[in-house]
Design a protein around this motif. Structure first.
Motif, short mmCIF file in Angstrom:
data_model
loop_
_atom_site.label_atom_id
_atom_site.label_comp_id
_atom_site.label_asym_id
_atom_site.label_seq_id
_atom_site.Cartn_x
_atom_site.Cartn_y
_atom_site.Cartn_z
N GLN A 99 78.63 59.27 45.70
CA GLN A 99 77.57 58.83 46.62
C GLN A 99 78.21 58.65 48.00
N GLY A 150 75.80 52.88 40.14
CA GLY A 150 75.56 53.56 41.41
C GLY A 150 74.38 53.00 42.18
N THR A 192 74.86 54.36 53.17
CA THR A 192 74.94 55.20 51.98
C THR A 192 73.93 56.34 52.08
N ALA A 208 82.67 49.41 46.55
CA ALA A 208 82.37 50.35 45.47
C ALA A 208 82.13 49.68 44.13
N PHE A 221 79.32 57.44 51.54
CA PHE A 221 79.39 56.08 52.07
C PHE A 221 80.25 56.05 53.31
N VAL A 273 78.74 48.35 43.31
CA VAL A 273 77.75 49.41 43.15
C VAL A 273 77.98 50.17 41.85
N ASN A 274 79.21 50.52 41.59
CA ASN A 274 79.51 51.34 40.42
C ASN A 274 79.29 50.60 39.11
N ARG A 321 87.25 51.49 50.45
CA ARG A 321 85.90 51.37 49.89
C ARG A 321 85.85 50.47 48.66
N HIS A 361 85.38 55.45 45.67
CA HIS A 361 84.10 55.98 46.12
C HIS A 361 82.95 55.34 45.35
N LEU A 362 81.77 55.38 45.92
CA LEU A 362 80.57 54.95 45.24
C LEU A 362 80.08 56.10 44.37
N LEU A 370 72.58 50.16 44.50
CA LEU A 370 72.91 49.10 45.43
C LEU A 370 72.46 47.76 44.86
#
Length: 299
Positions: free
Chosen positions: A46, A279, A55, A271, A48, A274-275, A267, A86-87, A281
């Motif tokens: 995703q 994924g 995003t 991250a 970012f 979110v993860n 990140r 990373h997201l 928010l």
């Protein structure tokens, strides 16, 4: 976005296309069963921008368009672990395709660790945000291809590898490309000792097995293009960290000393929250916006 394709080698061998994300050095994969055109997406990013916490899904959309042009039917959206650099695009891709999304079952343990770090008790529920939580040894189908899950801890305790067909393994943050070495093991509940065991387990796969890694950061000794595919035989012979039969003690010393010099990914604290939601928010607040929670002076 740079792409490379490794063709199928036969009926039990997938076609694999890699998509390189320059911003995070991440390698994302589109894995195809040629006989049915069933496809899996692995570790898709995703987008970012940490400078303004923005995003978007342009990269994931481009990969979906690539799949559509090939007449592919995306059946699985897979991640190897909750990424720190990373997201993930898992939730968005599931919404776009109707595919099942999955990750390793030990993500539940990691969710508890990070709920404490963020001081967000009960915030993360992997059973809600992933359709499948794979145990070590779990098996499923990608079209006519068999897929096996291998628990691969060390980088994180929840990391898994996907062995697809008879000659492709998606080994994420274990091995780097063969001229670089291995991935770090200093994140919460990471372990260089466990990572060494994981690396040795991967090296028990057949010599010709294609190994697809999670990251590369060129240029490397004059190599300008991302390195994304090697083989078990290549890694066993030439990997500078474990090749040539290096001992556990040698590896742990090398890995721990190297990790002590590394900063956290820029990140990471964005991250994980979110993860660990697949994924998604954080839930929007009263003004309609989502907000990241970043721990100060805690890492």
């Amino acid at each position: 976005m740079q792409t490379h394709t490794s063709p199928s080698r036969g009926p039990a061998s997938p076609r694999v296309t890699s998509f390189y994300d320059d911003a995070s050095g991440s390698l994302q994969y589109l894995v195809v069963d040629e006989s049915t055109k069933a496809a899996a997406l692995i570790d898709v990013v995703q987008d970012f921008d940490p400078a303004n916490a923005h995003t978007s899904h342009e990269t994931a959309q481009e990969i979906l368009e690539h799949a559509a042009r090939g007449g592919l039917d995306v059946k699985w959206v897979l991640d190897t672990h909750p990424h720190a650099d990373h997201l993930m695009a898992s939730a968005w891709l599931r919404d776009q395709t109707g595919a099942c999304n999955g990750i390793g079952a030990k993500v539940r343990d990691l969710a508890e660790i990070w709920a404490d770090i963020y001081h967000l008790p009960g915030a993360f529920d992997p059973g809600r945000d992933f359709d499948r939580l794979f145990d070590d040894g779990a098996e499923f189908k990608l079209g006519s291809l068999d897929v096996r899950v291998m628990l691969s801890p060390g980088h994180t305790p929840a990391s898994i590898s996907y062995i697809v067909g008879d000659d492709a393994a998606f080994v994420h943050d274990t091995f780097m490309h063969v001229d670089v070495g291995t991935s770090r093991a200093d994140f919460p509940d990471g372990s260089s000792s466990e990572l060494y065991d994981t690396l040795q387990s991967i090296l028990t796969l057949p010599d010709a097995t294609r190994l697809f890694v999670g990251h590369d950061y060129p240029p490397v000794d004059g190599r300008e293009e991302p390195g994304w595919e090697s083989s078990v035989a290549d890694q066993r012979a030439h990997n500078p960290h474990v090749g040539g039969g290096k001992s556990r003690e040698e590896y742990i010393k090398l890995r721990d000393e190297r990790d002590a010099t590394l900063a956290l990914p820029d990140r990471m604290l964005f991250a994980l929250q979110v993860n660990l939601r697949g994924g998604r928010l954080p839930e929007a607040e009263a003004d309609g916006h989502s907000y990241f929670k970043i721990p100060a002076n805690k890492m």
